[in-house]
Write an enzyme that holds these catalytic residues in place. Structure first.
Site, PDB file in Angstrom:
ATOM      1  N   SER A  36      40.446  59.836  28.036  1.00  0.00           N
ATOM      2  CA  SER A  36      39.272  59.733  28.915  1.00  0.00           C
ATOM      3  C   SER A  36      39.592  58.871  30.135  1.00  0.00           C
ATOM      4  CB  SER A  36      38.076  59.147  28.159  1.00  0.00           C
ATOM      5  OG  SER A  36      38.351  57.824  27.772  1.00  0.00           O
ATOM      6  N   SER A 127      38.801  39.885  24.480  1.00  0.00           N
ATOM      7  CA  SER A 127      38.774  39.429  25.871  1.00  0.00           C
ATOM      8  C   SER A 127      38.253  38.007  25.957  1.00  0.00           C
ATOM      9  CB  SER A 127      37.847  40.358  26.649  1.00  0.00           C
ATOM     10  OG  SER A 127      37.544  39.784  27.894  1.00  0.00           O
ATOM     11  N   TYR A 152      29.726  45.450  28.174  1.00  0.00           N
ATOM     12  CA  TYR A 152      31.147  45.549  27.829  1.00  0.00           C
ATOM     13  C   TYR A 152      31.599  44.288  27.065  1.00  0.00           C
ATOM     14  CZ  TYR A 152      36.060  44.555  28.322  1.00  0.00           C
ATOM     15  OH  TYR A 152      37.342  44.152  28.041  1.00  0.00           O
ATOM     16  N   LYS A 156      32.931  43.542  22.930  1.00  0.00           N
ATOM     17  CA  LYS A 156      34.129  42.850  22.441  1.00  0.00           C
ATOM     18  C   LYS A 156      33.731  41.806  21.395  1.00  0.00           C
ATOM     19  CE  LYS A 156      37.253  45.101  24.506  1.00  0.00           C
ATOM     20  NZ  LYS A 156      38.134  45.967  23.728  1.00  0.00           N
ATOM     21  N   PHE A 180      43.220  37.040  28.913  1.00  0.00           N
ATOM     22  CA  PHE A 180      42.672  36.535  30.169  1.00  0.00           C
ATOM     23  C   PHE A 180      42.790  37.684  31.190  1.00  0.00           C
ATOM     24  CE2 PHE A 180      41.023  32.317  29.342  1.00  0.00           C
ATOM     25  CZ  PHE A 180      41.191  32.354  27.967  1.00  0.00           C
ATOM     26  N   GLY A 299      27.331  37.722  38.205  1.00  0.00           N
ATOM     27  CA  GLY A 299      27.958  37.655  36.880  1.00  0.00           C
ATOM     28  C   GLY A 299      29.317  36.984  36.871  1.00  0.00           C
ATOM     29  N   ASP A 300      29.893  36.707  38.045  1.00  0.00           N
ATOM     30  CA  ASP A 300      31.215  36.059  38.070  1.00  0.00           C
ATOM     31  C   ASP A 300      31.100  34.584  37.725  1.00  0.00           C
ATOM     32  OD1 ASP A 300      32.920  38.099  38.597  1.00  0.00           O
ATOM     33  OD2 ASP A 300      33.200  37.648  40.734  1.00  0.00           O
TER      34      ASP A 300
HETATM   35  N1  UDP Z   1      37.491  39.521  43.100  1.00  0.00           N
HETATM   36  C1  UDP Z   1      37.373  39.588  44.485  1.00  0.00           C
HETATM   37  N2  UDP Z   1      37.336  40.822  45.087  1.00  0.00           N
HETATM   38  C2  UDP Z   1      37.423  41.982  44.371  1.00  0.00           C
HETATM   39  C3  UDP Z   1      37.560  41.913  42.950  1.00  0.00           C
HETATM   40  C4  UDP Z   1      37.576  40.662  42.353  1.00  0.00           C
HETATM   41  O1  UDP Z   1      37.276  38.556  45.162  1.00  0.00           O
HETATM   42  O2  UDP Z   1      37.378  43.070  44.966  1.00  0.00           O
HETATM   43  C5  UDP Z   1      37.571  38.193  42.438  1.00  0.00           C
HETATM   44  C6  UDP Z   1      36.510  37.934  41.383  1.00  0.00           C
HETATM   45  O3  UDP Z   1      35.356  37.374  41.970  1.00  0.00           O
HETATM   46  C7  UDP Z   1      37.248  36.957  40.460  1.00  0.00           C
HETATM   47  C8  UDP Z   1      38.699  37.409  40.524  1.00  0.00           C
HETATM   48  O4  UDP Z   1      38.811  38.150  41.755  1.00  0.00           O
HETATM   49  O5  UDP Z   1      37.186  35.636  40.966  1.00  0.00           O
HETATM   50  C9  UDP Z   1      39.133  38.303  39.377  1.00  0.00           C
HETATM   51  O6  UDP Z   1      38.211  39.381  39.238  1.00  0.00           O
HETATM   52  P1  UDP Z   1      38.519  40.659  38.356  1.00  0.00           P
HETATM   53  O7  UDP Z   1      37.400  41.623  38.553  1.00  0.00           O
HETATM   54  O8  UDP Z   1      39.910  41.148  38.617  1.00  0.00           O
HETATM   55  O9  UDP Z   1      38.541  40.101  36.851  1.00  0.00           O
HETATM   56  P2  UDP Z   1      37.408  39.317  36.020  1.00  0.00           P
HETATM   57  O10 UDP Z   1      37.907  37.918  35.906  1.00  0.00           O
HETATM   58  O11 UDP Z   1      36.109  39.441  36.743  1.00  0.00           O
HETATM   59  O12 UDP Z   1      37.426  40.011  34.710  1.00  0.00           O
END
Ligand code: UDP
Length: 339
Positions: A36, A127, A152, A156, A180, A299-300
């Protein structure tokens, strides 16, 4: 005779790298994948790297009959490494039922099939999202689990709990590996991450921008309490991650585990900011990455990096490849994508 390992989702990003590492260590690999989110030629690419064609069954874990077929044909499976799952954070918020159904039903069906086949050893792909924004850094396995930011992430956490309960109630021995931020690709550039549509994750978006497929990388937030204001993560080379899976399944097969259910963090122990990633990428590739700062992404979290000492100690594993190597390999893969 070589022991046989079933790799669910073995045609995917981490599963394909793990399949190669298992073969190189002398294990026989059987991949099941519903394709998929993977290319059909991945088993062939794995064979191109290792020189050994892995057995492959196109199967869906949500279909119990597929699993019965797989265990009937392969009654000698010694252990299972379970990757098969949907993994897009954003999509999971839009379609929670799709995620809960696929990730939970797939795992439950797999556990049932394993019990029926008397297969006791399971490594599960988990995760660091289970920790949320941890109170203390680096984050160890002792850190309390926090409410998930996305369906998601919740799948996990719930899958870990299901596996833990099953390990407590049966002969199942299981290890959950909490990743990570996996990035990079195999040095052959034959396998790597295959984002579908617009990538959500930083590194695929960055390499696509560098390749001219995207206009500009958006840096989400520059007002975090970090050395340069951008978010910090613990990026780990996918090949290092794959090697940890080898050590985890070995630990189970050799019955060296201390408990029926164990968890290990897999990271390097070092955090890098988004700007660190962009700067290092530009240095190793010689390509400038157009980027602009935008608002924080919902959500970050601000910062997270691992305390990997438990995995170092009990799995005898340590991440070896540094950030430059991760980004160099990601760039080589991007440039060869589609070929
Ligand atoms: N990030 C960003 N621009 C993007 C995608 C991610 O600045 O287009 C930042 C995001 O805010 C985080 C880091 O990169 O600080 C890692 O994000 P990612 O989505 O790769 O992994 P996550 O830790 O969210 O699972």
């Amino acid at each position: 005779m070589a022991e046989k390992i079933l790799v669910t989702g073995g045609a995917g990003y981490i599963g394909s790298h793990t399949s190669v590492v298992l073969q190189e260590a002398g294990y026989e690999v059987l991949i099941i994948d519903n394709l998929s989110n993977a290319r059909a030629d991945v088993p062939h690419r794995i064979a191109g790297i290792s020189g050994i064609q892995p057995a492959f069954i196109k199967a869906d874990l949500c279909n119990e009959k597929d699993l019965d077929y797989c265990f009937d044909r392969h009654p000698d499976i010694a252990g299972v490494i379970h990757f098969a799952a949907y993994k897009s954070v954003g999509e999971s918020s839009a379609f929670p039922l799709k995620y809960y159904h696929n990730n939970l039903a797939g795992t439950i069906n797999l556990l049932k099939a394993m019990q029926q086949a008397n297969c006791r050893n399971l490594v599960f792909s988990s995760s660091c999202t289970v920790y949320g924004q941890p109170d203390q850094l680096p984050v160890s396995e002792e850190a309390p689990l926090k409410e998930a930011f996305s369906p998601y992430g919740n799948t996990k956490r719930i899958c870990e709990e299901i596996i833990r309960d099953q390990a407590g109630a049966s002969s199942l021995q299981a290890i959950a590996l909490r990743y990570f931020n996996p990035i990079g690709a195999h040095h052959s550039a034959q396998i790597g991450e295959l984002p579908v549509g617009i990538p959500n994750n930083l590194v695929p978006y960055l390499t696509q921008t560098a390749a001219g497929k995207r206009e500009s990388l958006k840096v989400f937030g520059r007002d975090y309490n970090t050395h340069d204001g951008t978010g910090i993560r613990d990026y780990i080379h996918v090949v290092d991650l794959a090697e940890a899976h080898l050590e985890a399944i070995r630990r189970l097969l050799e019955q060296k585990n201390k408990e029926a259910f164990e968890v290990f963090n897999l990271g390097t122990g070092t955090g890098y900011s988004v700007l660190d990633i962009i700067n290092t990428f530009e240095k190793v590739s010689g390509v400038r990455v157009r980027h602009e700062f935008t608002d924080r992404r919902a959500g970050d979290i601000e910062s997270v990096w691992a305390d990997p000492s438990k995995a170092n100690r009990y799995l005898g594993w340590k991440a070896r490849l540094g950030l430059e190597e991760m980004l160099r390999s990601a760039w080589a893969w991007e440039q060869l994508l589609g070929s």
